[in-house]
Design an enzyme around this catalytic site. Structure first.
Site, mmCIF file in Angstrom:
data_model
loop_
_atom_site.group_PDB
_atom_site.id
_atom_site.type_symbol
_atom_site.label_atom_id
_atom_site.label_comp_id
_atom_site.label_asym_id
_atom_site.label_seq_id
_atom_site.Cartn_x
_atom_site.Cartn_y
_atom_site.Cartn_z
ATOM 1 N N HIS A 165 0.801 -1.234 0.000
ATOM 2 C CA HIS A 165 0.000 0.000 0.000
ATOM 3 C C HIS A 165 0.829 1.278 0.000
ATOM 4 O O HIS A 165 0.278 2.367 -0.119
ATOM 5 C CB HIS A 165 -0.936 0.011 1.208
ATOM 6 C CG HIS A 165 -2.078 -0.949 1.064
ATOM 7 N ND1 HIS A 165 -3.318 -0.564 0.603
ATOM 8 C CD2 HIS A 165 -2.164 -2.285 1.274
ATOM 9 C CE1 HIS A 165 -4.118 -1.616 0.562
ATOM 10 N NE2 HIS A 165 -3.447 -2.681 0.967
ATOM 11 N N ASP A 372 3.841 9.563 -1.184
ATOM 12 C CA ASP A 372 2.623 8.877 -0.738
ATOM 13 C C ASP A 372 2.308 7.750 -1.714
ATOM 14 O O ASP A 372 2.333 7.963 -2.935
ATOM 15 C CB ASP A 372 1.458 9.894 -0.730
ATOM 16 C CG ASP A 372 0.427 9.613 0.356
ATOM 17 O OD1 ASP A 372 0.318 8.451 0.772
ATOM 18 O OD2 ASP A 372 -0.262 10.558 0.771
HETATM 19 P P1 ADQ Z 1 -2.610 6.614 4.638
HETATM 20 O O1 ADQ Z 1 -1.192 7.067 4.751
HETATM 21 O O2 ADQ Z 1 -3.336 6.519 5.907
HETATM 22 O O3 ADQ Z 1 -2.742 5.227 3.861
HETATM 23 P P2 ADQ Z 1 -4.582 7.945 2.760
HETATM 24 O O4 ADQ Z 1 -4.605 7.168 1.517
HETATM 25 O O5 ADQ Z 1 -4.665 9.408 2.505
HETATM 26 O O6 ADQ Z 1 -3.282 7.740 3.644
HETATM 27 O O7 ADQ Z 1 -5.793 7.473 3.642
HETATM 28 C C1 ADQ Z 1 -6.129 8.174 4.788
HETATM 29 C C2 ADQ Z 1 -7.562 7.851 5.201
HETATM 30 O O8 ADQ Z 1 -7.704 8.391 6.499
HETATM 31 C C3 ADQ Z 1 -8.580 8.510 4.298
HETATM 32 O O9 ADQ Z 1 -9.653 7.647 4.075
HETATM 33 C C4 ADQ Z 1 -9.015 9.742 5.091
HETATM 34 O O10 ADQ Z 1 -10.370 10.079 4.937
HETATM 35 C C5 ADQ Z 1 -8.750 9.342 6.513
HETATM 36 N N1 ADQ Z 1 -8.330 10.543 7.282
HETATM 37 C C6 ADQ Z 1 -7.273 11.341 7.071
HETATM 38 N N2 ADQ Z 1 -7.264 12.360 7.948
HETATM 39 C C7 ADQ Z 1 -8.341 12.193 8.724
HETATM 40 C C8 ADQ Z 1 -8.895 12.916 9.832
HETATM 41 N N3 ADQ Z 1 -8.338 14.020 10.340
HETATM 42 N N4 ADQ Z 1 -10.011 12.419 10.392
HETATM 43 C C9 ADQ Z 1 -10.580 11.295 9.919
HETATM 44 N N5 ADQ Z 1 -10.120 10.603 8.882
HETATM 45 C C10 ADQ Z 1 -9.011 11.037 8.309
HETATM 46 C C11 ADQ Z 1 -1.832 4.285 3.238
HETATM 47 C C12 ADQ Z 1 -0.845 4.875 2.252
HETATM 48 C C13 ADQ Z 1 -1.566 5.664 1.181
HETATM 49 C C14 ADQ Z 1 -2.588 4.760 0.486
HETATM 50 C C15 ADQ Z 1 -3.458 4.036 1.493
HETATM 51 C C16 ADQ Z 1 -4.315 2.966 0.826
HETATM 52 O O11 ADQ Z 1 0.106 5.700 2.921
HETATM 53 O O12 ADQ Z 1 -0.657 6.187 0.230
HETATM 54 O O13 ADQ Z 1 -3.408 5.550 -0.355
HETATM 55 O O14 ADQ Z 1 -2.678 3.391 2.488
HETATM 56 O O15 ADQ Z 1 -3.546 2.053 0.105
#
Ligand code: ADQ
Length: 473
Positions: A165, A372
């Protein structure tokens, strides 16, 4: 459809306890949502850590086990030392910074490797105990990179997929890791190894070549008498449900309130886990730069940064938090007025409805990670804009940039460039905003999380199972 055994560090549940007892609640994360259908339809199991249950009484623990079984979840319990060394240690202080190109954040000593290896072996043992011939096993993410090979040794005939991921770094970075070959061989136990983008596939293939001398032909590698396939499978979100949420009357009311409270101001939004890969300090510096050089924007801009606390047990995250706190204070001290400040910084988690309302109210969304794997926030923002408005500013270093070409692309290291991009996003004419958002939404809706699950599993299930091993006479 074969039975699906999903394997991830965390189970997609949260264990909650209060005076009325203990309950196990499903999490709403993207992975959990996307995989729920196939998990249930196939009568499969999800294997992983349910979180810390050590403070529960024996009867509460028994209740947790029953509730997990009803959700078809099989728990693997980790001791405090395993959490500290396998999860916070090797996974989050070695593999996480390495894959995001932050090699100078890696501790000099590799003392957590043995525990990482041992916990991966425990996962494989538990999966092997649950396995029935014909099952498909899908292992998720960097905490479990050795699990495919441990499984292959136990179940030579099994169909095994692995999805990474986070980014897979250039071989120049990957080869700095002392245990680089063990990790590559760990992954090669799978039949199919998936990444978010073709760039990560290429980086992985070049590590195979340089470190193991294995050649990838198109998307296939011969290894240990088997064929291993590599593929790019960009993960999507549950776009329809985000769109539905953004159209709910309660959410629309919240949008109206956000707008009313910021009358006369343009709303700029950032939503991230508080992680040093997400580029929050440079983003704040870009806001400061814009206010510094264009006084006309002072008092006309509100930047809302929502940061969900993350990995608070890891020291690097605490110092990163201090850095963000300090920058927010500095900018507000310089450019705030008696009645208003330019940066509203909220250090907490928001639920999906609150997020959808913020996404829909924003004029500009800043998604500017330094690195990311994909970044699902960028996609959530587009899905939450059925009004076809709002501008997405997106880092070139997010996997999502490969798909979302109609965003305003930025190099997050270039603070002046970021300030320029923010300004041009704020000034973008409505027609251009609509054209870009329409294209972005088409992509996000078509390639959603259900597409992602289907395309990975279809590829995995179309592969021949490995031939039985012929032992020499
Ligand atoms: P993450 O690094 O966690 O995931 P991301 O893909 O942006 O990053 O997912 C974050 C999730 O957390 C989103 O669904 C978002 O809505 C939620 N989130 C973020 N901030 C929040 C807040 N303040 N309150 C509530 N919810 C919040 C890892 C990898 C990414 C990859 C994903 C999936 O680092 O690059 O996209 O896995 O493979």
């Amino acid at each position: 459809m074969s039975r699906l055994l999903l394997v991830s560090n965390r189970l997609p549940v949260t264990v909650k306890s209060d005076k009325d007892g203990v309950s196990v609640v499903r999490s709403a994360g993207g992975l959990a949502t996307g995989l729920r259908g196939p998990h249930e339809r196939s009568g499969g199991l999800w294997i992983g850590w349910p979180g810390d249950v050590s403070r529960l009484t024996p009867s509460q623990r028994a209740s947790v086990e029953t509730q997990l079984a009803e959700l078809r979840c099989v728990p693997l319990h980790l001791s405090a030392s395993e959490v500290g060394r396998y999860y916070e240690g090797y996974s989050n202080q070695v593999l996480w910074p390495l894959c995001h190109y932050f090699i100078d954040r890696i501790p000099r000593q590799d003392r957590d490797w043995d525990i990482y290896r041992r916990v991966n072996e425990r996962f494989a043992d538990l999966v092997a105990r649950q396995y029935q011939p014909g099952d498909t096993i899908w292992v998720h993410d960097y905490q479990l990179m050795l699990v495919p090979a441990f499984l292959r040794a136990r179940l030579p005939q099994a169909r095994i997929g692995y999805f990474h991921h986070i980014p897979f770094p250039s071989s120049e970075i990957f080869r700095t890791l002392p245990h680089r070959t063990e990790l590559l061989r760990g992954l090669l136990g799978a039949d199919l190894i998936g990444f978010h983008t073709l760039t990560y596939v290429r980086h992985f293939a070049s590590s195979l070549m340089r470190l193991l001398g294995l050649e990838t032909v198109v998307d296939r590698v011969d290894y240990d008498g088997r064929e291993v396939r590599l593929g790019g499978f960009p993960m999507g979100i549950d776009a329809q449900s985000f769109e539905n949420l953004a159209n709910e009357p309660a959410v629309l009311e919240e949008v109206r309130v956000h707008r009313q409270k910021s009358e006369g101001l343009r709303l700029v939004l950032g939503v991230d886990r508080l992680d040093y890969t997400k580029g929050i300090p440079r983003r704040l510096m870009a806001v400061q730069r814009l206010l510094e050089r264009e006084p006309a924007w002072r008092g006309r801009l509100r930047f809302i940064q929502v940061a969900v606390p993350s990995r608070t047990g890891v020291a690097d995250y605490a110092s990163y938090r201090e850095k963000v706190d300090e920058l927010v204070g500095r900018i507000n001290g310089l450019y705030g007025g008696v009645h208003n400040v330019p940066v509203h910084y909220l250090y907490r988690s928001f639920n999906e409805k609150q997020l959808a309302a913020l996404y829909r109210a924003a004029d500009v969304m800043l998604v500017t990670p330094i690195r990311d794997g994909m970044n699902l926030v960028a996609k959530e923002f587009c899905a939450a804009r059925p009004d076809e408005d709002g501008v997405l500013v997106l880092s070139e270093f997010a996997g999502a940039a490969d798909e979302l070409g109609d965003a305003v692309m930025v190099n997050p290291y270039n603070v002046d460039g970021l300030a320029d991009a923010l300004e041009s996003a704020l000034e973008m004419p409505q027609e251009e905003r609509r054209t870009r958002m329409r294209t972005l939404r088409t992509r996000v809706k078509e390639y959603d999380v259900h597409w992602w699950v289907r395309s990975f599993l279809d590829t995995l299930e179309s592969m021949p199972t490995p031939p039985p091993r012929v032992e020499p006479a």
